[in-house]
Write a protein that holds these residues in place. Structure first.
Motif, short mmCIF file in Angstrom:
data_model
loop_
_atom_site.label_atom_id
_atom_site.label_comp_id
_atom_site.label_asym_id
_atom_site.label_seq_id
_atom_site.Cartn_x
_atom_site.Cartn_y
_atom_site.Cartn_z
N VAL A 174 -1.10 8.08 9.51
CA VAL A 174 -2.20 7.91 8.56
C VAL A 174 -3.25 6.97 9.13
O VAL A 174 -4.46 7.22 9.00
CB VAL A 174 -1.67 7.40 7.21
N ASN A 175 -2.80 5.91 9.79
CA ASN A 175 -3.76 4.97 10.39
C ASN A 175 -4.65 5.67 11.41
O ASN A 175 -5.86 5.43 11.47
CB ASN A 175 -3.03 3.81 11.05
N THR A 200 -5.47 8.90 11.60
CA THR A 200 -6.44 9.82 10.97
C THR A 200 -7.57 9.03 10.31
O THR A 200 -8.74 9.41 10.41
CB THR A 200 -5.76 10.73 9.94
N ARG A 201 -7.25 7.91 9.68
CA ARG A 201 -8.28 7.10 9.02
C ARG A 201 -9.20 6.44 10.03
O ARG A 201 -10.41 6.37 9.83
CB ARG A 201 -7.62 6.04 8.13
N LEU A 261 -4.50 16.55 10.76
CA LEU A 261 -3.13 16.04 10.77
C LEU A 261 -2.16 17.20 10.96
O LEU A 261 -2.12 18.14 10.15
CB LEU A 261 -2.85 15.31 9.45
N TRP A 278 -1.10 2.22 6.48
CA TRP A 278 -0.80 3.27 5.51
C TRP A 278 0.32 4.15 6.04
O TRP A 278 0.23 4.73 7.11
CB TRP A 278 -2.04 4.12 5.25
N GLU A 334 3.24 7.33 5.16
CA GLU A 334 3.66 8.42 4.28
C GLU A 334 5.11 8.20 3.90
O GLU A 334 5.97 8.00 4.77
CB GLU A 334 3.49 9.77 4.98
N THR A 365 0.98 5.92 0.93
CA THR A 365 -0.08 6.80 0.43
C THR A 365 0.36 7.52 -0.84
O THR A 365 1.53 7.79 -1.05
CB THR A 365 -0.45 7.86 1.49
N GLU A 379 -1.62 2.90 -3.43
CA GLU A 379 -2.99 3.40 -3.32
C GLU A 379 -3.77 3.10 -4.59
O GLU A 379 -4.95 2.73 -4.54
CB GLU A 379 -2.97 4.90 -3.03
#
Length: 731
Positions: free
Chosen positions: A339-340, A342-343, A355, A504, A506, A665, A670
């Motif tokens: 997640v980190n 992609t962000r 992703l 972050w 999952e 997430t 969140e």
């Protein structure tokens, strides 16, 4: 000749004016920073000189000065000698004109050295008019961002081309002027008109007028208040300090910033161009060098110490290659940082990110193949995708590359096959691999067999204390074509900064099941700690282990905070056989014993971890021995987090403090972050400036019970299980 040419020249004049304006606006913004910085820098230098013993004058003069009479007269520091001046020095017994002149010359030499090396520290806990002025001046440039820097560069080049063309094209703006012009001037005017028309067409396609206008607006727009500027500084201090280092020209030692590479490689890297068209973040000098190293050397290992921005350097490389026409990129990393990645790619660049994870990963892979962009996936998922064709992937990035150091594992074999098929591969690891040459050799072998062969199996620990290749000049020279590592103390010129990272994660299937049970029961505290209830499959716990282990590899101490005692017990069990543990500090530990635990933690040689309840250890204890802080879950009161972090990030801290907040997430974390983030900036800025607010943090926090009820109801509705069951009170 006439009207069309006049309109063309008028358009060129307007563009030239806009270009000159944006350059001037940027210059004024930079000068505002320098004007605010100069008195702070001079004061910091003076403080250094006021504690520098007068005996240091001997060092400058190689022991030729006799200082007995000077010290007996009460002049004990270099600052006092400078303040005394030549006249007073000559009044001292035994000090003549020559000696006084020598003393002052030596003192000025030391003063010059101090001015070159001293750095200004911006203390968020003690804002003063001077530092407030500096933060506000920096805020303008930070907010304008890389677009303003890009605009200034384009504007400078545009004006340089336009001005001579406008002057040469003048006769073409009217028939009479052309008639009166000589043959040579007419020819120059016609050529200038042709070139001007082409230049303006290119400028229109590139949107330069809009870029210059927007950048001027951004550079003229200051912060809404000093409160807003301070709040932004606290959130983005690394950007402020990076900009400050650039403007003050206080850069780290060049050799250190370039990883002590041999001259021939460093020269090749410096010559590498770096395109920032698709990048949305400014780079520090050492970061730009790192990105150029990756581009110039093609297959590399970036081993910078944790916290120096390896991800940003990788994104800079991706953005450059995209500007050159490359369309497909792959990042493989542990699931805990998916997640980190992609962000970060989405926030720091204009690149499309996909992703490749979960049950739909093959469908996502097909979409990425067709549309391009940055694909982010895990080591395990990578094995299920077809290996790329030659030239298909512009850059293959492997994060936490030490995870593939064992060539016998399937994940290592998959990574090796991909690395072989990609023209450019970047391995990233903050673990100092030069201390484990055998493992390092395996990684290098995936990238450059020749370099790997130069690292013999026995090198490293087995070579003996004096002959060990690990970390030596010989080792650096051998791996220079592949490996670049910089340490914080070598490249960060500012005093310790605070770097915050939201990690972050999952939720695993097991985490998700525990979370759904807590939501079904309407139990808000259980929802907050559900990610740790099944430790064997906990995504947050896995990321926490990685952070702690990397900190330990770098010799750093870590604080781990949680609101919940049972979460601390889970963490304690998970780390028991990995690092030296202290605590946990909880409300049940007597105050005297708490300090003893902190003292033992501080005195412990090497890396260690201190576990603590955030509401217990967040006040009254100083923990400057730690430079890494992990917060296991977001807190309902933001002030609690800031007070806890302040235990490490305070006077006496000698290293930058990195704070990792573990977040899941799609659920309670969140929602908590979203509900509180808009209030946090102003609330925290206010709390730091008011003794009343500091003493009563509850005064600026939302109602715990109300917040819990709203989140439980929202989550029950999202998961399709709303049944009107009341939410449990916060623990």
């Amino acid at each position: 000749m006439g009207r069309a040419e006049r309109e063309l020249v008028a358009s060129g004049t307007r563009l030239n004016t806009a270009a000159c304006d944006v350059v001037a606006d940027h210059g004024r913004a930079v000068e505002a920073v320098r004007a605010a910085l100069t008195p702070l820098h001079d004061a910091a230098a003076q403080r250094e000189l006021d504690v520098l013993p007068v005996a240091r004058l001997q060092d400058v003069t190689e022991g030729r000065l006799r200082l007995d009479h000077v010290e007996q007269s009460g002049l004990r520091t270099v600052g006092e000698v400078l303040a005394a001046g030549a006249y007073r020095l000559r009044q001292l017994p035994g000090v003549g004109r020559r000696t006084a002149d020598q003393m002052l010359a030596a003192a000025r030499s030391l003063s010059d050295a101090v001015h070159e090396t001293v750095a200004v520290h911006i203390d968020v806990d003690r804002p003063e008019p001077g530092t407030t002025a500096l933060v506000m001046a920096l805020h303008t440039l930070v907010e304008a961002g890389p677009d303003a820097v890009r605009a200034v560069a384009r504007a400078t080049g545009t004006a340089k081309r336009l001005e001579p063309l406008l002057a040469a094209a003048g006769p073409a703006t009217g028939r009479l002027r052309m008639l009166l012009a000589g043959r040579e001037k007419k020819a120059r005017a016609l050529a200038a008109v042709t070139e001007l028309r082409s230049l303006l067409a290119d400028a229109e396609r590139a949107g330069l007028s809009e870029l210059f206008a927007q950048s001027s607006v951004d550079l003229l727009r200051g912060p809404s208040s000093d409160l807003a500027a301070w709040a932004d500084f606290e959130l983005r201090s690394a950007e402020y300090y990076g900009l400050l280092a650039e403007i003050s020209e206080q850069r780290p030692d060049t050799a250190a910033a370039e990883g002590f590479l041999p001259d021939e490689i460093a020269e090749r890297v410096r010559a590498q161009r770096l395109d920032d068209t698709h990048r949305r973040v400014s780079l520090r000098g050492y970061q730009a060098f790192g990105a150029r190293f990756v581009l110039a050397q093609r297959k590399t290992i970036l081993g910078d110490e944790m916290g120096l921005g390896k991800t940003i350097q990788a994104i800079a490389v991706l953005a450059h290659l995209a500007a050159e026409g490359q369309r497909h990129f792959v990042v493989v990393c542990p699931a805990s940082v998916l997640v980190n990645w992609t962000r970060e790619v989405a926030a720091r660049s204009a690149l499309r990110v996909t992703l490749l994870h979960g049950p739909d990963r093959h469908k996502a892979f097909a979409d990425w193949k067709g549309r391009g962009g940055v694909a982010v996936t895990t080591f395990d998922a990578l094995r299920g995708f077809p290996e790329p064709g030659s030239g298909e992937v512009g850059l293959f990035v492997v994060d936490e590359a030490h995870s593939v150091k064992n060539p016998k594992t399937k994940r290592s074999q998959a990574v090796a096959r991909w690395a072989e098929r990609c023209e450019r591969t970047l391995f990233m690891t903050g673990t100092p691999m030069e201390n484990r040459v055998v493992e390092f050799r395996n990684l290098v072998g995936m990238l450059h067999s020749g370099v790997a062969e130069s690292l013999a199996e026995g090198d490293g620990a087995s070579a003996g204390r004096d002959g060990a290749l690990a970390g030596s000049v010989a080792f650096r020279k051998a791996v220079a074509p592949v490996y670049l590592r910089r340490n914080q103390q070598d490249v960060l010129t500012e005093l310790p900064s605070l770097q915050r990272t939201d990690e972050w994660e999952e939720l695993s299937a097991s985490d998700e099941e525990a979370y759904r049970e807590a939501v079904q029961a309407g139990n808000f505290p259980a929802m907050r700690r559900a990610a740790y209830q099944r430790p064997e499959r906990s995504a947050k716990l896995e990321r926490l282990r990685e952070i702690v282990e990397e900190a330990a590899e770098n010799g750093q101490k870590t604080l781990v905070f949680s609101y919940f005692k049972d979460v601390l017990r889970v963490v304690q069990d998970a780390l028991a056989d990995r690092v030296t543990l202290f605590g946990p500090l909880t409300g049940g530990v007597p105050a005297g014993r708490r300090q003893q635990i902190v003292d033992d933690f501080t005195a412990a040689p090497g890396p260690a971890v201190l576990l603590a309840q955030i509401q217990t250890a967040g006040v009254g204890l100083n923990m400057q021995a730690a430079s890494v802080v992990v917060i296991c879950e977001p807190q309902i009161k933001p002030t609690v987090e800031h007070q806890a972090v302040g235990r490490a990030h305070r006077m006496g801290q000698v290293r930058p403090v990195r704070v990792h907040r573990l977040l899941a997430t799609g659920g309670v974390d969140e929602r908590l972050v979203k509900m509180l983030e808009n209030k946090t900036r102003l609330f925290d800025a206010y709390a730091r400036r008011s003794a009343v607010a500091e003493a009563t943090p509850d005064a600026v926090d939302v109602s715990d019970t109300d917040l819990a009820r709203r989140i439980v109801e929202d989550e029950q509705a999202r998961l399709g299980m709303a049944d009107g069951r009341p939410a449990a009170e916060p623990a």
